[in-house]
Design an enzyme around this catalytic site. Structure first.
Site, PDB file in Angstrom:
ATOM      1  N   SER A  46       0.850  -1.125   0.131  1.00 44.39           N
ATOM      2  CA  SER A  46       0.011  -0.047   0.016  1.00 44.39           C
ATOM      3  C   SER A  46       0.788   1.242   0.014  1.00 44.39           C
ATOM      4  O   SER A  46       1.795   1.504  -0.904  1.00 44.39           O
ATOM      5  CB  SER A  46      -0.939  -0.050   1.212  1.00 44.39           C
ATOM      6  OG  SER A  46      -1.920   0.834   1.077  1.00 44.39           O
ATOM      7  N   ASP A  87      -6.077  -3.726  -1.605  1.00 44.61           N
ATOM      8  CA  ASP A  87      -4.869  -3.283  -0.607  1.00 44.61           C
ATOM      9  C   ASP A  87      -4.361  -4.511  -0.019  1.00 44.61           C
ATOM     10  O   ASP A  87      -4.827  -5.597   0.471  1.00 44.61           O
ATOM     11  CB  ASP A  87      -5.316  -2.304   0.350  1.00 44.61           C
ATOM     12  CG  ASP A  87      -4.424  -1.662   1.206  1.00 44.61           C
ATOM     13  OD1 ASP A  87      -3.587  -2.424   1.783  1.00 44.61           O
ATOM     14  OD2 ASP A  87      -4.352  -0.488   1.213  1.00 44.61           O
TER      15      ASP A  87
END
Length: 305
Positions: A43, A157
């Site tokens: 991320s 994510d």
């Protein structure tokens, strides 16, 4: 085991705007003569790590430091959708204007970005292909950003499965494994803060106007005195605070397991309850400096041990 080398395998965790701390951390490593020989990121960690690997850190930093809350909101390409709030293309395109896209396999140092298959729950590790395709997939926070489509997969994510990818960074003999985790939750510290705040607000309705103003000022000092980071909000405040804290607890737990399975030589930590929301995205210089300070403290301890 401590080594005398200066080569670093660097793992960077997910963490939203807290991930800007990685910029200062990388600069501190360079200042001290360490060489980053490989990076793995999830991320926010994939964003900063990938940009560094591509040689675009300075241009990205200059752009980042020019953001304010209004500009941050302008970068949000909001969409009317039943499963996400932001398309996520606008911010990626803005960064690509400053950091040219490149295939991961052509980067000067090995790089890996972690994403999650939304349907199978599998970890997807990018080690080749367009850099920003990998970053876009890795930063796709569920319910916030539109999931990324890649080779028939729907990706979100990477923090869902591997918050701090210590086990995905390429190692070389004698290197130092450094992990930077910005998802630390200290339950005792948080409870102490909440107890102190509760004591301040108790019976506030019975106070005079002057007393209430004084109490508010005292509570403000409790939050800000010596702690430029934000302390936790009440989880009952709203939908977003509950969702945000839920992800934080998940990331903290997954990172803890990763650290136990692949112990780093140096671990740098920043509390999860730091720099949330638009505040974080528009206060990059402050967060970068915090990352520099934390890395300096960790290196001092390591070098003097």
């Amino acid at each position: 085991m401590k080594t005398n080398g200066k080569n670093v395998a660097l793992a960077l965790a997910s963490g939203g705007p807290r991930g800007f701390a990685y910029i200062g951390a990388i600069e501190e490593l360079q200042k001290r003569g360490y060489t980053i020989t490989s990076i793995a990121g999830t991320s926010a960690g994939s964003l900063v790590g990938g940009i560094y690997a591509a040689g675009g850190m300075q241009a990205f930093k200059e752009w980042l430091f020019g953001l304010d809350p209004v500009k941050v909101v302008a970068l949000m390409d909001f969409s009317i959708s039943k499963n996400y709030l932001v398309k996520g293309e606008k911010v990626i395109n803005a960064i690509k204007e400053r950091v040219p896209d490149i295939n991961i396999e052509d980067l000067p140092i090995p790089f890996a970005a972690v994403a999650t298959d939304l349907y199978t729950g599998e970890e997807v590790v990018f080690r080749e292909g367009p850099l920003f395709d990998a970053i876009r997939a890795s930063i796709s926070i569920p319910s916030m950003f539109k999931p990324a489509e890649w080779k028939g997969r729907t990706l979100v994510d990477g923090g869902m499965v591997n918050t701090l990818p210590l086990n995905r960074v390429q190692r070389t003999p004698g290197d130092i494994l450094i992990g930077f985790n910005v998802n630390q939750i200290d339950a005792a510290e948080i409870q102490g803060f909440l107890d102190s705040r509760a004591a301040l607000v108790e019976n506030r309705s019975e106070m005079s106007l002057i007393q209430r103003i004084q109490s508010n000022l005292q509570e403000f000092r409790l939050v800000s005195d010596g702690r430029e980071e934000h302390l936790p909000v009440d989880a009952s405040d709203n939908y977003f605070s509950i969702l945000q804290r839920s992800f934080g607890i998940m990331n903290c737990s997954i990172a803890r397991i990763g650290i136990e399975l692949t112990p780093p030589d140096i671990l740098v930590s920043l509390p999860f309850d730091s720099y949330h929301g638009v505040y974080g995205y528009s206060h990059a210089p402050e967060i970068v400096e915090k990352g520099r300070e934390l890395m300096a403290e960790a290196l001092d301890k390591y070098e003097n041990s």
